[in-house]
Design a protein around this motif. Structure first.
Motif, PDB file in Angstrom:
ATOM      1  N   UNK A 446     -37.716 -23.663  14.957  1.00  0.00           N
ATOM      2  CA  UNK A 446     -36.762 -22.699  14.412  1.00  0.00           C
ATOM      3  C   UNK A 446     -35.384 -23.333  14.318  1.00  0.00           C
ATOM      4  N   UNK A 447     -34.518 -22.693  13.558  1.00  0.00           N
ATOM      5  CA  UNK A 447     -33.103 -23.044  13.500  1.00  0.00           C
ATOM      6  C   UNK A 447     -32.303 -21.860  14.014  1.00  0.00           C
ATOM      7  N   UNK A 448     -31.354 -22.142  14.886  1.00  0.00           N
ATOM      8  CA  UNK A 448     -30.553 -21.085  15.511  1.00  0.00           C
ATOM      9  C   UNK A 448     -29.096 -21.260  15.099  1.00  0.00           C
ATOM     10  N   UNK A 449     -28.458 -20.160  14.732  1.00  0.00           N
ATOM     11  CA  UNK A 449     -27.042 -20.186  14.356  1.00  0.00           C
ATOM     12  C   UNK A 449     -26.270 -19.188  15.204  1.00  0.00           C
ATOM     13  N   UNK A 450     -25.102 -19.600  15.672  1.00  0.00           N
ATOM     14  CA  UNK A 450     -24.168 -18.707  16.355  1.00  0.00           C
ATOM     15  C   UNK A 450     -22.927 -18.594  15.479  1.00  0.00           C
ATOM     16  N   UNK A 451     -22.520 -17.365  15.179  1.00  0.00           N
ATOM     17  CA  UNK A 451     -21.297 -17.116  14.421  1.00  0.00           C
ATOM     18  C   UNK A 451     -20.338 -16.377  15.334  1.00  0.00           C
ATOM     19  N   UNK A 452     -19.247 -17.028  15.721  1.00  0.00           N
ATOM     20  CA  UNK A 452     -18.258 -16.446  16.637  1.00  0.00           C
ATOM     21  C   UNK A 452     -17.020 -16.009  15.862  1.00  0.00           C
ATOM     22  N   UNK A 453     -16.426 -14.893  16.272  1.00  0.00           N
ATOM     23  CA  UNK A 453     -15.119 -14.500  15.754  1.00  0.00           C
ATOM     24  C   UNK A 453     -14.072 -15.280  16.539  1.00  0.00           C
ATOM     25  N   UNK A 454     -13.228 -16.025  15.852  1.00  0.00           N
ATOM     26  CA  UNK A 454     -12.294 -16.946  16.503  1.00  0.00           C
ATOM     27  C   UNK A 454     -11.256 -16.183  17.332  1.00  0.00           C
ATOM     28  N   UNK A 455     -11.144 -16.579  18.603  1.00  0.00           N
ATOM     29  CA  UNK A 455     -10.146 -16.044  19.529  1.00  0.00           C
ATOM     30  C   UNK A 455     -10.072 -14.515  19.483  1.00  0.00           C
ATOM     31  N   UNK A 456     -11.227 -13.881  19.633  1.00  0.00           N
ATOM     32  CA  UNK A 456     -11.244 -12.420  19.587  1.00  0.00           C
ATOM     33  C   UNK A 456     -10.884 -11.801  20.933  1.00  0.00           C
ATOM     34  N   UNK A 457     -11.074 -12.535  22.018  1.00  0.00           N
ATOM     35  CA  UNK A 457     -10.771 -11.979  23.343  1.00  0.00           C
ATOM     36  C   UNK A 457      -9.325 -11.497  23.459  1.00  0.00           C
ATOM     37  N   UNK A 458      -8.314 -12.268  22.983  1.00  0.00           N
ATOM     38  CA  UNK A 458      -6.937 -11.744  23.045  1.00  0.00           C
ATOM     39  C   UNK A 458      -6.760 -10.425  22.292  1.00  0.00           C
ATOM     40  N   UNK A 459      -7.554 -10.251  21.213  1.00  0.00           N
ATOM     41  CA  UNK A 459      -7.456  -9.001  20.442  1.00  0.00           C
ATOM     42  C   UNK A 459      -7.841  -7.812  21.309  1.00  0.00           C
ATOM     43  N   UNK A 460      -8.846  -7.991  22.170  1.00  0.00           N
ATOM     44  CA  UNK A 460      -9.288  -6.882  23.025  1.00  0.00           C
ATOM     45  C   UNK A 460      -8.213  -6.446  24.008  1.00  0.00           C
ATOM     46  N   UNK A 461      -7.265  -7.347  24.287  1.00  0.00           N
ATOM     47  CA  UNK A 461      -6.171  -7.008  25.200  1.00  0.00           C
ATOM     48  C   UNK A 461      -4.975  -6.419  24.461  1.00  0.00           C
ATOM     49  N   UNK A 462      -4.851  -6.758  23.175  1.00  0.00           N
ATOM     50  CA  UNK A 462      -3.694  -6.311  22.396  1.00  0.00           C
ATOM     51  C   UNK A 462      -3.931  -4.978  21.699  1.00  0.00           C
ATOM     52  N   UNK A 463      -5.199  -4.620  21.471  1.00  0.00           N
ATOM     53  CA  UNK A 463      -5.524  -3.407  20.716  1.00  0.00           C
ATOM     54  C   UNK A 463      -6.163  -2.361  21.615  1.00  0.00           C
ATOM     55  N   UNK A 464      -6.133  -1.126  21.144  1.00  0.00           N
ATOM     56  CA  UNK A 464      -6.882  -0.076  21.813  1.00  0.00           C
ATOM     57  C   UNK A 464      -8.365  -0.401  21.733  1.00  0.00           C
ATOM     58  N   UNK A 465      -9.153   0.010  22.719  1.00  0.00           N
ATOM     59  CA  UNK A 465     -10.589  -0.314  22.696  1.00  0.00           C
ATOM     60  C   UNK A 465     -11.276   0.085  21.391  1.00  0.00           C
ATOM     61  N   UNK A 466     -10.962   1.285  20.901  1.00  0.00           N
ATOM     62  CA  UNK A 466     -11.610   1.735  19.662  1.00  0.00           C
ATOM     63  C   UNK A 466     -11.220   0.861  18.482  1.00  0.00           C
ATOM     64  N   UNK A 467      -9.967   0.420  18.430  1.00  0.00           N
ATOM     65  CA  UNK A 467      -9.512  -0.430  17.336  1.00  0.00           C
ATOM     66  C   UNK A 467     -10.174  -1.806  17.412  1.00  0.00           C
TER      67      UNK A 467
END
Length: 646
Positions: A446-467
């Motif tokens: 098989x071939x496996x691919x990972x697609x990550x959102x770049x530097x998303x962790x800081x977003x979780x601290x800057x935005x409301x959880x729902x946002x």
């Protein structure tokens, strides 16, 4: 004077590329509508080709619910289209004045719009800009006639000129009525028009749009990601059945929508009468004594509100009654009737009511026609003269069968919801090998691919959880369709990452092409939505290939199992994604050597994949090579494969 024969009288409107005039045809002595291309568009070769394509597309559609074309030409280097002149108002003006329409009034419009859309779809024509302003309510005797207007951004399925290809990657249509796939600028089809029809219907019933936002970028995200307010929560007295209708009509996944305009209208009609009362039975026969027999035989059940009988004396009248009563369960029809016979009527029933089942009536000597009816899908038959016991048994049996069909349909809906929370890999495995051995472990390539959102962790601290969660879903709504389109299975969502697995023939090639397509789509959507949109974070992709173990892991004792794949290829893909910069599709040496010639690569230097481990050479996938899928990328996405988000 245009073309020495059309006298302009007054301006009556403006379209995307032209001004519409009331004019007079001096040769045929009749009033017409004349659309003249504006000077700024007339200098553009692509705009002129679109204008001509609009004329040709509509001219092919000789349908009473699509505006008719009389003539097309060029006068002093300015193209024009001559159309029938309509009197009345468009649906935009009607809704602006009345704000909301009743369900029955909406249904009357939908039936006519559906006829026009079905004709266009059958001819391979997609409107791409269906909205209230392009739905004209023409005054005619004895009432209104709906006409679809402005095919200026039409897409023709059976034609493939360069101008059509050039429309990929551009936002085409009116944003509030655009489907998620139009937002992503993928190849259009008739399901996009049905989404737009769903938005029109929602607005007609509620007086508001299902997706609304302050800016274009937010609107595009909302269309692709957000749920819509249930109509029953906005309009007092509106049945919850309409909520279920719009769950189909405005499904993000085109496969979950109504697949034809006929299905769309039939489902809406069923929603109007969803509060089911007596079982409705349609009797179709031109002999009056049959109606009397039914009334007398079932008088007690009629009196108790168990059965309600509806009568028609021919197939054409019966179709009219089916449209008036979309909740009819049982049809009992004679074969030989005037106007429209029973066999012809039988063939028309499914397009109006897919649940109703038909029982044929005829004399014993007409067994040939009865056999033909059974072959065409009749549920059962009765012989004349009708025996009362046989009549009761047959109707009861048919009612039970229809009830089972409706229960199965509801069960299918419930299963669709469950599948949203079940591993796609497990569902695919069960379909392939069956439930008995689906959970057995095996080693596969098989071939496996990972697609990550770049530097998303800081977003979780800057935005409301729902946002923050909404932003993440917005990205996944763009990523997942591209993976699935190339045969990938989304194994799981790991925080802000998507893990996809490709198996079977050419799994490496399909995985690489999917990742290139994901990168380009994300770049295109980020460009359209703006630098402050959720898509501006960018994505980092890692991909590896090799043998993996597939099977279920977890705690069976506590009922928590997950079907997944394990192995070096999985770990390597995850590490490559973490080491990638925004817009990179990183692969290791194994993939680079295996895909040489199929894809173009560039050296990305040495990267640290594991803490404390020495750096390793990695490569960035630049574009599809000539041997992979020739022209596949440009012809289906229309954005250069080298586009990255740096």
């Amino acid at each position: 004077m245009i073309a020495r024969k059309y006298t302009l009288v007054r301006e009556i409107g403006r379209g995307g590329m032209g001004v519409i005039w009331e004019a007079f045809d001096q040769v045929l002595r009749r009033p017409v509508a004349l659309k003249v291309m504006t000077p700024e568009h007339a200098t553009s070769d692509s705009a002129r080709r679109r204008f001509e394509r609009e004329a040709m597309a509509i001219a092919r559609l000789r349908n009473e619910h699509i505006i008719q074309i009389y003539d097309y030409g060029i006068d002093e280097d300015c193209p024009y289209i001559v159309m029938e002149l309509l009197e009345g108002e468009d649906l935009e003006d009607r809704l602006a004045r009345e704000r909301q329409l009743s369900p029955s009034a909406t249904l009357a419009l939908l039936r006519q719009i559906a006829i026009g859309l079905q004709a266009a779809s059958s001819a391979g024509i997609i409107h791409r800009d269906l909205k209230p302003a392009n739905v004209f309510l023409a005054r005619k005797e004895p009432g209104e006639s709906v006409k679809l207007l402005d095919f200026g951004v039409v897409w023709t399925v059976f034609e493939s000129d360069e101008d059509q290809k050039g429309s990929f990657g551009r936002i085409i249509g009116t944003p509030s009525y655009m489907s998620p796939e139009q937002v992503r600028a993928v190849v259009p089809n008739h399901l996009s028009d049905l989404w737009s029809l769903g938005v029109i219907t929602y607005r007609a019933l509620t007086g508001r749009l299902p997706f609304a936002a302050s800016g274009l970028g937010e609107l595009l995200i909302s269309i692709c990601t957000d749920p819509f307010p249930p109509p029953s929560s906005l309009v007092p007295g509106l049945l919850p059945s309409f909520d279920r209708f719009f769950e189909h009509a405005l499904a993000k996944d085109p496969a979950q929508r109504f697949q034809s305009a006929r299905q769309f209208v039939a489902a809406f009609a069923a929603g109007i009468e969803a509060s089911r009362g007596p079982t409705k039975i349609l009797i179709v026969d031109d002999e009056q004594d049959v109606a009397l027999l039914m009334t007398m035989q079932f008088r007690q059940k009629i009196r108790d509100g168990v059965y309600e009988f509806i009568f028609a004396d021919n197939g054409e009248a019966a179709l009219h009654e089916l449209r008036r009563h979309p909740d009819i369960d049982v049809i009992v029809t004679d074969i030989k009737m005037p106007v429209m016979d029973g066999l012809t009527f039988l063939g028309r029933v499914p397009e109006v009511n897919p649940f109703a089942r038909t029982v044929m009536m005829s004399a014993y000597g007409d067994m040939g026609n009865i056999r033909c009816a059974m072959n065409q899908g009749a549920f059962d038959f009765l012989l004349k003269p009708i025996e009362r016991a046989d009549l009761e048994t047959t109707i009861e049996k048919t009612i039970k069968h229809v009830a089972e069909l409706r229960r199965n349909a509801r069960s299918d809906e419930e299963n669709k919801i469950l599948r949203q929370f079940t591993s796609a890999a497990l569902v695919a495995r069960i379909r392939e090998v069956g439930p008995a051995i689906a959970l057995e472990s095996e080693a596969v390539m098989a071939t496996v691919a990972f697609i990550d959102i770049f530097q998303f962790t800081p977003v979780t601290k800057q935005r409301l959880p729902s946002e923050a969660m909404r932003m993440l879903r917005a990205n996944f709504e763009v990523i997942v369709p591209e993976l699935v389109a190339k045969g990938g299975v989304v194994d799981k969502f790991l925080g802000d990452s998507v893990m996809a697995v490709f198996q079977g023939p050419e799994h490496l090639t399909r995985a690489l092409s999917a990742c290139v397509a994901v990168r380009a789509q994300m770049a295109a959507v980020a460009h359209r939505a703006g630098k402050n949109s959720p898509y501006a974070q960018g994505i980092c992709i890692g991909l590896s290939t090799g043998q993996v173990l597939s099977g279920s892991v977890g705690s069976q004792a506590y009922g928590r199992l997950e079907y997944t794949v394990l192995g070096e290829a999985v770990n390597t893909a995850a590490h490559l994604a973490r080491a990638a910069l925004p817009g990179e599709v990183l692969v290791d040496t194994t993939v680079h050597e295996a895909a040489q010639g199929l894809f173009d690569f560039e050296e990305a230097g040495a990267r640290n994949l594991l803490p404390g481990a020495p750096p390793v050479s990695v490569f960035n996938v630049v574009r599809l090579g000539p041997a992979a899928f020739p022209a596949a990328y440009e012809s289906t996405v229309g954005i250069p494969a080298t586009t990255t988000m740096r």
